[in-house]
Design a protein around this motif. Structure first.
Motif, PDB file in Angstrom:
ATOM      1  N   UNK A 171       0.715  -1.131   0.004  1.00  0.00           N
ATOM      2  CA  UNK A 171      -0.088   0.062   0.028  1.00  0.00           C
ATOM      3  C   UNK A 171       0.771   1.230   0.049  1.00  0.00           C
ATOM      4  N   UNK A 172       2.010   1.380   0.817  1.00  0.00           N
ATOM      5  CA  UNK A 172       2.833   2.578   0.995  1.00  0.00           C
ATOM      6  C   UNK A 172       3.319   2.523  -0.519  1.00  0.00           C
ATOM      7  N   UNK A 173       3.849   1.453  -0.962  1.00  0.00           N
ATOM      8  CA  UNK A 173       4.640   1.741  -2.254  1.00  0.00           C
ATOM      9  C   UNK A 173       3.770   2.056  -3.401  1.00  0.00           C
TER      10      UNK A 173
ATOM     11  N   UNK B 118      14.387  -0.434   1.981  1.00  0.00           N
ATOM     12  CA  UNK B 118      14.943  -0.928   0.854  1.00  0.00           C
ATOM     13  C   UNK B 118      13.878  -0.881  -0.395  1.00  0.00           C
ATOM     14  N   UNK B 119      12.734  -1.103  -0.081  1.00  0.00           N
ATOM     15  CA  UNK B 119      11.747  -0.959  -1.354  1.00  0.00           C
ATOM     16  C   UNK B 119      11.612   0.504  -1.982  1.00  0.00           C
ATOM     17  N   UNK B 120      11.784   1.433  -0.976  1.00  0.00           N
ATOM     18  CA  UNK B 120      11.824   2.998  -1.273  1.00  0.00           C
ATOM     19  C   UNK B 120      13.184   3.226  -2.335  1.00  0.00           C
ATOM     20  N   UNK B 121      14.156   2.652  -1.855  1.00  0.00           N
ATOM     21  CA  UNK B 121      15.659   2.719  -2.655  1.00  0.00           C
ATOM     22  C   UNK B 121      15.397   2.037  -3.924  1.00  0.00           C
ATOM     23  N   UNK B 122      14.793   0.972  -4.098  1.00  0.00           N
ATOM     24  CA  UNK B 122      14.618   0.051  -5.225  1.00  0.00           C
ATOM     25  C   UNK B 122      13.713   0.923  -6.330  1.00  0.00           C
ATOM     26  N   UNK B 123      12.598   1.506  -5.739  1.00  0.00           N
ATOM     27  CA  UNK B 123      11.726   2.246  -6.536  1.00  0.00           C
ATOM     28  C   UNK B 123      12.426   3.432  -6.994  1.00  0.00           C
ATOM     29  N   UNK B 124      13.237   4.219  -6.415  1.00  0.00           N
ATOM     30  CA  UNK B 124      14.149   5.162  -6.613  1.00  0.00           C
ATOM     31  C   UNK B 124      15.012   4.801  -8.025  1.00  0.00           C
ATOM     32  N   UNK B 125      15.651   3.638  -7.833  1.00  0.00           N
ATOM     33  CA  UNK B 125      16.418   3.127  -8.832  1.00  0.00           C
ATOM     34  C   UNK B 125      15.599   2.717  -9.938  1.00  0.00           C
ATOM     35  N   UNK B 126      14.655   2.271  -9.968  1.00  0.00           N
ATOM     36  CA  UNK B 126      13.884   1.828 -11.092  1.00  0.00           C
ATOM     37  C   UNK B 126      13.545   3.158 -11.902  1.00  0.00           C
ATOM     38  N   UNK B 127      13.017   4.124 -11.040  1.00  0.00           N
ATOM     39  CA  UNK B 127      12.406   5.373 -11.663  1.00  0.00           C
ATOM     40  C   UNK B 127      13.784   6.239 -12.609  1.00  0.00           C
ATOM     41  N   UNK B 128      14.919   6.027 -12.120  1.00  0.00           N
ATOM     42  CA  UNK B 128      16.236   6.500 -12.746  1.00  0.00           C
ATOM     43  C   UNK B 128      16.274   5.642 -14.197  1.00  0.00           C
TER      44      UNK B 128
END
Length: 169
Positions: free
Chosen positions: A22-24, A65-75
């Motif tokens: 939900x957060x993601x 960890x999930x937030x950082x993974x998301x940021x990397x995917x956006x990049x």
């Protein structure tokens, strides 16, 4: 001992996966992407469960960890879109979500990342300001300011959206 670790992790996963997704989802606006990110973060948690299980808040570790993974995917996505634009390729049209979902997701996406993060933690995960501060390593006052600014910005953005719809723009 391995079966106890497995049972502990399973219980942790069952108790927290819905909140993490939900957060993601609030942060990225795509349910499938949120689920993928959550699964990757939980997989990493499992790999280090003997250490992470001892943390005061293992869910906070998974969210980070999930937030950082998301940021990397956006990049990576930005690089992919830029490359496609350079090649002159247009994306194919697909059926979209409901207008309300588009409005809320669009408004959330227009917020600065830090504001989007505190909104998701506070309103979707029902975390109090002090817990958000501890989880993100941000001072309580900063969390309060981000929440206040995010609420004001969302109100304005959603009012704009309603005005655009009613005026036919």
């Amino acid at each position: 001992m391995a079966s106890r670790d497995s049972a502990d992790f399973d219980a942790f996963y069952i108790a927290t996966v819905r909140r993490v997704v939900l957060y993601l989802y609030a942060a990225c606006g795509d349910r499938a992407e949120a689920q993928d990110l959550a699964q990757e973060a939980f997989a990493r948690a499992w790999q280090h469960w003997s250490r992470i299980s001892g943390y005061e808040d293992p869910e906070a570790w998974v969210r980070t960890v999930a937030w950082r993974l998301m940021a990397n995917r956006w990049r990576g996505l930005r690089r992919w879109v830029a490359a496609r634009a350079r090649m002159g390729r247009a994306d194919e049209a697909t059926a979209g979500p409901t207008p309300d979902r588009v409005a809320v997701t669009g408004a959330l996406q227009r917020l600065p990342v830090a504001q989007r993060q505190v909104i998701a933690l506070h309103y979707l995960l029902d975390m109090p300001v002090s817990e958000i501060a501890a989880s993100t390593g941000t001072p309580v006052g900063t969390v309060k300011v981000r929440l206040s600014r995010a609420r004001a910005a969302l109100s304005e953005l959603l009012d704009e959206e309603i005005s655009d719809v009613t005026s036919g723009a």
